[in-house]
Design a protein around this motif. Sequence first.
Motif, PDB file in Angstrom:
ATOM      1  N   ASP A 173      38.002  42.971  42.482  1.00  0.00           N
ATOM      2  CA  ASP A 173      37.474  41.742  42.909  1.00  0.00           C
ATOM      3  C   ASP A 173      36.697  41.160  41.745  1.00  0.00           C
ATOM      4  N   GLU A 174      36.490  41.830  40.658  1.00  0.00           N
ATOM      5  CA  GLU A 174      36.094  41.008  39.373  1.00  0.00           C
ATOM      6  C   GLU A 174      37.181  40.377  38.772  1.00  0.00           C
ATOM      7  N   VAL A 175      38.403  40.924  38.791  1.00  0.00           N
ATOM      8  CA  VAL A 175      39.475  40.284  38.305  1.00  0.00           C
ATOM      9  C   VAL A 175      39.835  38.971  39.119  1.00  0.00           C
ATOM     10  N   THR A 176      39.896  39.162  40.389  1.00  0.00           N
ATOM     11  CA  THR A 176      40.189  37.771  41.011  1.00  0.00           C
ATOM     12  C   THR A 176      39.101  36.870  41.288  1.00  0.00           C
ATOM     13  N   GLU A 177      37.959  37.160  40.795  1.00  0.00           N
ATOM     14  CA  GLU A 177      37.052  36.177  40.683  1.00  0.00           C
ATOM     15  C   GLU A 177      37.125  34.937  39.772  1.00  0.00           C
ATOM     16  N   TYR A 178      38.086  35.066  38.980  1.00  0.00           N
ATOM     17  CA  TYR A 178      38.500  33.929  38.073  1.00  0.00           C
ATOM     18  C   TYR A 178      39.816  33.507  38.026  1.00  0.00           C
ATOM     19  N   VAL A 179      40.601  33.823  39.206  1.00  0.00           N
ATOM     20  CA  VAL A 179      42.023  33.345  39.366  1.00  0.00           C
ATOM     21  C   VAL A 179      42.111  32.727  40.386  1.00  0.00           C
ATOM     22  N   THR A 180      43.329  32.368  40.710  1.00  0.00           N
ATOM     23  CA  THR A 180      43.598  31.275  41.975  1.00  0.00           C
ATOM     24  C   THR A 180      43.951  32.053  42.869  1.00  0.00           C
ATOM     25  N   TRP A 181      44.017  33.438  43.229  1.00  0.00           N
ATOM     26  CA  TRP A 181      44.305  34.191  44.319  1.00  0.00           C
ATOM     27  C   TRP A 181      43.413  35.184  44.731  1.00  0.00           C
ATOM     28  N   ASP A 182      43.413  35.669  46.014  1.00  0.00           N
ATOM     29  CA  ASP A 182      42.447  36.807  46.292  1.00  0.00           C
ATOM     30  C   ASP A 182      43.164  38.113  46.134  1.00  0.00           C
ATOM     31  N   PRO A 183      42.520  39.242  46.431  1.00  0.00           N
ATOM     32  CA  PRO A 183      43.209  40.697  46.441  1.00  0.00           C
ATOM     33  C   PRO A 183      44.320  40.587  47.862  1.00  0.00           C
ATOM     34  N   HIS A 184      45.351  41.139  47.584  1.00  0.00           N
ATOM     35  CA  HIS A 184      46.343  41.162  48.649  1.00  0.00           C
ATOM     36  C   HIS A 184      45.748  41.763  49.719  1.00  0.00           C
ATOM     37  N   GLU A 185      46.054  41.425  51.056  1.00  0.00           N
ATOM     38  CA  GLU A 185      45.771  42.057  52.297  1.00  0.00           C
ATOM     39  C   GLU A 185      46.845  42.944  52.873  1.00  0.00           C
ATOM     40  N   THR A 186      48.177  42.446  52.513  1.00  0.00           N
ATOM     41  CA  THR A 186      49.466  43.311  53.028  1.00  0.00           C
ATOM     42  C   THR A 186      50.536  43.359  51.976  1.00  0.00           C
ATOM     43  N   LYS A 187      51.253  44.336  52.446  1.00  0.00           N
ATOM     44  CA  LYS A 187      52.515  44.470  51.153  1.00  0.00           C
ATOM     45  C   LYS A 187      53.407  43.269  51.472  1.00  0.00           C
ATOM     46  N   LYS A 188      53.366  42.603  52.501  1.00  0.00           N
ATOM     47  CA  LYS A 188      54.255  41.440  52.488  1.00  0.00           C
ATOM     48  C   LYS A 188      53.847  40.253  51.651  1.00  0.00           C
ATOM     49  N   GLU A 189      52.486  40.138  51.702  1.00  0.00           N
ATOM     50  CA  GLU A 189      51.892  39.358  50.654  1.00  0.00           C
ATOM     51  C   GLU A 189      52.102  39.566  49.141  1.00  0.00           C
ATOM     52  N   THR A 190      52.259  40.931  49.089  1.00  0.00           N
ATOM     53  CA  THR A 190      52.615  41.159  47.706  1.00  0.00           C
ATOM     54  C   THR A 190      54.259  40.999  47.247  1.00  0.00           C
ATOM     55  N   THR A 227      54.007  19.507  29.612  1.00  0.00           N
ATOM     56  CA  THR A 227      52.976  20.562  29.224  1.00  0.00           C
ATOM     57  C   THR A 227      53.384  21.830  30.231  1.00  0.00           C
ATOM     58  N   ALA A 228      52.456  22.740  30.098  1.00  0.00           N
ATOM     59  CA  ALA A 228      52.662  24.133  30.529  1.00  0.00           C
ATOM     60  C   ALA A 228      51.134  24.588  30.844  1.00  0.00           C
ATOM     61  N   ASN A 229      50.895  25.419  31.883  1.00  0.00           N
ATOM     62  CA  ASN A 229      49.427  25.982  32.101  1.00  0.00           C
ATOM     63  C   ASN A 229      49.690  27.656  31.808  1.00  0.00           C
ATOM     64  N   LEU A 230      49.069  28.117  31.114  1.00  0.00           N
ATOM     65  CA  LEU A 230      49.129  29.437  30.810  1.00  0.00           C
ATOM     66  C   LEU A 230      48.305  30.127  31.651  1.00  0.00           C
ATOM     67  N   GLY A 231      48.389  31.366  32.282  1.00  0.00           N
ATOM     68  CA  GLY A 231      47.694  32.402  32.773  1.00  0.00           C
ATOM     69  C   GLY A 231      48.056  33.751  32.491  1.00  0.00           C
ATOM     70  N   VAL A 232      47.018  34.464  32.701  1.00  0.00           N
ATOM     71  CA  VAL A 232      47.168  35.965  32.229  1.00  0.00           C
ATOM     72  C   VAL A 232      46.072  36.808  32.979  1.00  0.00           C
ATOM     73  N   TRP A 233      46.260  37.737  33.694  1.00  0.00           N
ATOM     74  CA  TRP A 233      45.196  38.651  34.323  1.00  0.00           C
ATOM     75  C   TRP A 233      45.759  40.128  33.853  1.00  0.00           C
ATOM     76  N   LEU A 234      44.630  40.882  33.489  1.00  0.00           N
ATOM     77  CA  LEU A 234      44.792  42.193  33.150  1.00  0.00           C
ATOM     78  C   LEU A 234      43.918  43.090  34.040  1.00  0.00           C
ATOM     79  N   ARG A 235      44.392  44.245  34.451  1.00  0.00           N
ATOM     80  CA  ARG A 235      43.682  45.143  35.059  1.00  0.00           C
ATOM     81  C   ARG A 235      42.427  45.738  34.334  1.00  0.00           C
ATOM     82  N   LYS A 236      41.389  46.186  34.776  1.00  0.00           N
ATOM     83  CA  LYS A 236      40.230  46.789  34.023  1.00  0.00           C
ATOM     84  C   LYS A 236      40.611  48.045  33.558  1.00  0.00           C
ATOM     85  N   ARG A 237      40.493  48.412  32.261  1.00  0.00           N
ATOM     86  CA  ARG A 237      40.850  49.788  31.732  1.00  0.00           C
ATOM     87  C   ARG A 237      40.031  50.987  32.740  1.00  0.00           C
TER      88      ARG A 237
END
Length: 111
Positions: A37-54, A101-111
């Motif tokens: 929830d903390e990770v997805t607070e600052y990205v353009t997606w929400d936590p996945h609700e189904t395996k299909k979404e993944t 141009t290119a838009n860079l994005g990175v997200w990392l899991r919390k340790r």
Amino acid sequence: MFPETIETDRLRLEARGPETVDIDECYRICSSDPGIDEVTEYVTWDPHETKKETLEFLERGRERFEDGEAATYVIRPREGEDGAGEIAGFGGFDVEWDRRTANLGVWLRKR
């Protein structure tokens, strides 16, 4: 057009797709990993609700990679590093060829 694999001294990045990422592991991380929830607070997606979404997330990454629209990668620590082989996160860039141009994005899991 983009490299399938990128290696640094500590990380290995592989093109995002269902061939390179275990869907069950990815779903677990993207839906209920501690801190997601903390990770997805600052990205353009929400936590996945189904395996299909993944699965769609992984397939979209592969399709955009093959079409030259984006280069997105799963990020894992290399052998000899803590968490070697585990998904640490995802990163890459979306390309806007007409604007050069290119838009860079990175997200990392919390340790």
